[in-house]
Design a protein around this motif. Structure first.
Motif, mmCIF file in Angstrom:
data_model
loop_
_atom_site.group_PDB
_atom_site.id
_atom_site.type_symbol
_atom_site.label_atom_id
_atom_site.label_comp_id
_atom_site.label_asym_id
_atom_site.label_seq_id
_atom_site.Cartn_x
_atom_site.Cartn_y
_atom_site.Cartn_z
ATOM 1 N N LEU A 1 69.172 2.464 8.060
ATOM 2 C CA LEU A 1 68.404 3.516 7.935
ATOM 3 C C LEU A 1 66.777 3.397 8.021
ATOM 4 O O LEU A 1 65.983 3.270 6.957
ATOM 5 C CB LEU A 1 68.732 4.240 6.434
ATOM 6 N N ALA B 1 63.647 4.459 5.577
ATOM 7 C CA ALA B 1 63.915 4.505 4.184
ATOM 8 C C ALA B 1 63.244 4.027 3.135
ATOM 9 O O ALA B 1 62.574 2.794 3.763
ATOM 10 C CB ALA B 1 65.487 4.392 4.226
ATOM 11 N N VAL C 1 68.026 5.062 -2.726
ATOM 12 C CA VAL C 1 67.545 4.966 -1.287
ATOM 13 C C VAL C 1 66.912 6.557 -1.111
ATOM 14 O O VAL C 1 67.686 7.542 -1.375
ATOM 15 C CB VAL C 1 68.665 4.668 -0.562
ATOM 16 N N SER D 1 65.436 8.797 2.396
ATOM 17 C CA SER D 1 65.701 8.614 3.663
ATOM 18 C C SER D 1 65.732 9.997 4.196
ATOM 19 O O SER D 1 66.454 10.969 3.991
ATOM 20 C CB SER D 1 66.854 7.673 4.084
ATOM 21 N N THR E 1 70.452 8.676 -4.201
ATOM 22 C CA THR E 1 70.207 8.884 -2.956
ATOM 23 C C THR E 1 69.608 10.342 -2.827
ATOM 24 O O THR E 1 69.859 11.270 -3.642
ATOM 25 C CB THR E 1 71.258 8.889 -1.997
#
Length: 76
Positions: free
Chosen positions: A16, A19, A37, A39, A73
């Protein structure tokens, strides 16, 4: 042998690009981590799909080298 936090971060960033990744060792044992994370690749995806992208980045290491990974996320 447990995975190092830096290895987890590297694998996620390779899959990714762009990110932001933060890894926290939850138990101090190198076996239980939390990854946060953020992204652009997550835009428009469900949380399940976001997590699948991260797990895919780890290339099957979950349950072996990496025992536990809690995920947070989100898209920027």
């Amino acid at each position: 042998m447990p995975m190092q936090a830096g290895d987890i971060e590297r694998l996620i960033l390779e899959a990714l690009p762009g990110a932001s990744v933060e890894i926290e060792d939850l138990a101090g044992d190198g076996d239980h981590y939390r990854a946060t994370v953020v992204s652009p690749a997550f835009a428009g995806l469900t949380r399940v799909k976001q997590h699948q992208l991260v797990y895919n980045a780890l290339g099957g290491r979950m349950g072996g080298e990496l025992h536990a990974l809690a995920l947070v996320t989100r898209a920027p």
